[in-house]
Scaffold this motif. Sequence first.
Motif, mmCIF file in Angstrom:
data_model
loop_
_atom_site.group_PDB
_atom_site.id
_atom_site.type_symbol
_atom_site.label_atom_id
_atom_site.label_comp_id
_atom_site.label_asym_id
_atom_site.label_seq_id
_atom_site.Cartn_x
_atom_site.Cartn_y
_atom_site.Cartn_z
ATOM 1 N N ALA A 101 -7.765 -12.274 9.494
ATOM 2 C CA ALA A 101 -9.154 -12.129 9.948
ATOM 3 C C ALA A 101 -9.711 -10.782 9.549
ATOM 4 O O ALA A 101 -8.977 -9.830 9.287
ATOM 5 C CB ALA A 101 -9.215 -12.260 11.474
ATOM 6 N N ASP B 164 -6.050 0.936 13.701
ATOM 7 C CA ASP B 164 -5.600 1.814 12.619
ATOM 8 C C ASP B 164 -6.269 1.386 11.313
ATOM 9 O O ASP B 164 -5.605 0.868 10.405
ATOM 10 C CB ASP B 164 -4.071 1.748 12.507
ATOM 11 N N PRO B 165 -7.590 1.606 11.220
ATOM 12 C CA PRO B 165 -8.317 1.096 10.046
ATOM 13 C C PRO B 165 -8.046 1.905 8.783
ATOM 14 O O PRO B 165 -7.541 3.028 8.858
ATOM 15 C CB PRO B 165 -9.781 1.256 10.466
ATOM 16 N N PRO B 166 -8.407 1.345 7.619
ATOM 17 C CA PRO B 166 -8.344 2.126 6.374
ATOM 18 C C PRO B 166 -9.405 3.219 6.445
ATOM 19 O O PRO B 166 -10.259 3.196 7.329
ATOM 20 C CB PRO B 166 -8.692 1.094 5.300
ATOM 21 N N SER C 113 -6.434 -8.546 7.023
ATOM 22 C CA SER C 113 -7.168 -9.363 6.050
ATOM 23 C C SER C 113 -6.403 -9.597 4.744
ATOM 24 O O SER C 113 -6.708 -10.522 4.017
ATOM 25 C CB SER C 113 -8.528 -8.727 5.746
ATOM 26 N N PHE D 251 -5.726 -4.144 12.215
ATOM 27 C CA PHE D 251 -5.425 -3.529 10.909
ATOM 28 C C PHE D 251 -3.908 -3.306 10.830
ATOM 29 O O PHE D 251 -3.437 -2.193 10.665
ATOM 30 C CB PHE D 251 -6.162 -2.199 10.713
ATOM 31 N N CYS D 252 -3.150 -4.397 10.967
ATOM 32 C CA CYS D 252 -1.706 -4.257 11.238
ATOM 33 C C CYS D 252 -0.875 -3.973 9.991
ATOM 34 O O CYS D 252 0.296 -3.624 10.114
ATOM 35 C CB CYS D 252 -1.176 -5.501 11.932
ATOM 36 N N HIS E 18 0.840 -1.199 0.000
ATOM 37 C CA HIS E 18 0.000 0.000 0.000
ATOM 38 C C HIS E 18 0.872 1.244 0.000
ATOM 39 O O HIS E 18 2.040 1.202 0.347
ATOM 40 C CB HIS E 18 -0.896 0.028 1.253
ATOM 41 N N PHE F 98 -13.558 -6.702 12.316
ATOM 42 C CA PHE F 98 -14.897 -6.583 12.922
ATOM 43 C C PHE F 98 -15.308 -7.910 13.585
ATOM 44 O O PHE F 98 -15.806 -7.927 14.707
ATOM 45 C CB PHE F 98 -15.929 -6.183 11.861
HETATM 46 N N1 SAH Z 1 -1.160 0.165 11.111
HETATM 47 C C1 SAH Z 1 -0.541 -0.023 9.813
HETATM 48 C C2 SAH Z 1 -1.347 0.569 8.686
HETATM 49 C C3 SAH Z 1 -2.756 0.052 8.584
HETATM 50 S S1 SAH Z 1 -3.545 0.384 7.066
HETATM 51 C C4 SAH Z 1 0.875 0.519 9.853
HETATM 52 O O1 SAH Z 1 1.247 1.194 10.826
HETATM 53 O O2 SAH Z 1 1.620 0.286 8.915
HETATM 54 C C5 SAH Z 1 -5.018 -0.525 7.214
HETATM 55 C C6 SAH Z 1 -4.888 -2.025 6.990
HETATM 56 O O3 SAH Z 1 -6.147 -2.615 7.297
HETATM 57 C C7 SAH Z 1 -4.579 -2.440 5.564
HETATM 58 O O4 SAH Z 1 -3.422 -3.235 5.576
HETATM 59 C C8 SAH Z 1 -5.788 -3.269 5.108
HETATM 60 O O5 SAH Z 1 -5.419 -4.396 4.333
HETATM 61 C C9 SAH Z 1 -6.360 -3.723 6.423
HETATM 62 N N2 SAH Z 1 -7.822 -3.969 6.460
HETATM 63 C C10 SAH Z 1 -8.794 -3.252 5.870
HETATM 64 N N3 SAH Z 1 -10.015 -3.698 6.247
HETATM 65 C C11 SAH Z 1 -9.804 -4.741 7.097
HETATM 66 C C12 SAH Z 1 -10.665 -5.593 7.843
HETATM 67 N N4 SAH Z 1 -12.005 -5.446 7.804
HETATM 68 N N5 SAH Z 1 -10.101 -6.543 8.624
HETATM 69 C C13 SAH Z 1 -8.763 -6.685 8.675
HETATM 70 N N6 SAH Z 1 -7.896 -5.881 8.021
HETATM 71 C C14 SAH Z 1 -8.410 -4.915 7.239
#
Ligand code: SAH
Length: 391
Positions: free
Chosen positions: A273, A295-297, A247, A224-225, A196, A276
């Motif tokens: 996973a 840290d969601p998108p 995910s 959201f790692c 990304h 949610f």
């Molecule tokens: N915290 C990270 C950046 C997170 S970006 C860092 O510091 O580098 C958000 C991430 O959430 C993306 O990798 C994306 O693939 C993931 N993602 C998006 N929706 C998701 C969901 N419903 N469950 C799990 N992961 C998700």
Amino acid sequence: MTRAVLRLKRGREARARSHPWIFKGDVADVTDVAPGSAVAVVDAAGRFVGRGFYNPRPALCCRLLTWADEPLDEAFFRRRLGEALALRARGPAGLPPLGRLVWSEADGLPGLVVDRYGPALVVQCLTLGMARCRPLVLDGLAALTDGLPAFAHDEAAPARLEGFEPAHGWARGAGPASVEVEEDGVRFRVTLGAGHKTGLYLDQRENRARAGGLAAGRDVLDAFCYAGGFACHALAGGARRAVLLESSPEALAAARANLALNGVAARAEVVAANVFDELRRLERAGARFGLCVLDPPPFARSRSALEAALRGYKEINLRAMRLLAPGGHLLTFSCSYHVSEALFEEVCREAAADAGVRLRLLAPLGQASDHPVLLTVPETRYLKGLHLEAV
Ligand code: SAH
């Protein structure tokens, strides 16, 4: 100098004198101009306002690069790039080996992102005008960085919107296919052109360092790692263990590789996973964490998506709050520009009330300082967060 002219509708010049975005609805008429070339923007009376690149295709049809009557030429790019790099080189160590060097509107170069990953630059063009100026940009960067090689990594969606072929690959010189970079003592492997953004979420750098400083002796949840950034910092900072939720298969593989690179994989559990679902499962299982990171998108990519986005933010925050151990910390973020700081705080307040959890607000959080905010361009301030502590 170009004679192409874009004339604004009456009354639209006030905003255009401080904000670089001109939408089709602001335009009275445009002289014949090739898509992606420079136009002089003038007010209804013909007075000069600024100069930018015009593209009839997107609704955001012109982004101003200057409010002075000057050409957008090699000297212009060299000066703007020089100013952007000088801002990042203000510290005692000079130009940092990892971080954002040029950030679009915030650096007076709308449509251009340049990040440094150690021995390589990654260059991203987001508008047709900037893509056409890529050679000037690359010349300027080479001169200003002692010839660091540059990898072009355009994103597909903006290229489609603007109508150009996204560039992907070495654009100036050549470097390694992947690089190892260090962020505050933690190492990350970045494959150029993959993943990304330009490889890492550089905007979270200071918040990852905060997580590292908080984590000693705690169980950590990194939701959201992506490539495991927060978890690597937490484990390097002495966390007992970390659970990582993500995910995307590519991101999961990158996270596993980064945990191994830092010698902390044995204390980590990487879970493929949907966050949610997994937060609910963890709650049912009675799990507790001393540090949670959310840290969601961006849930709200447009204003119309705001309501659904707010429900999403509330849901994950409510669940994460219930997973906090006594005295546990929550670092929670939103990178949706349309969700203001006040709105995000309100959502977290509602989540805390519904979760029945009392939280102390330790600090508001934001984007790293190499993503500067322009006061007159509020869109440049997009990442917001809260550091909360269970009381
Ligand atoms: N915290 C990270 C950046 C997170 S970006 C860092 O510091 O580098 C958000 C991430 O959430 C993306 O990798 C994306 O693939 C993931 N993602 C998006 N929706 C998701 C969901 N419903 N469950 C799990 N992961 C998700």
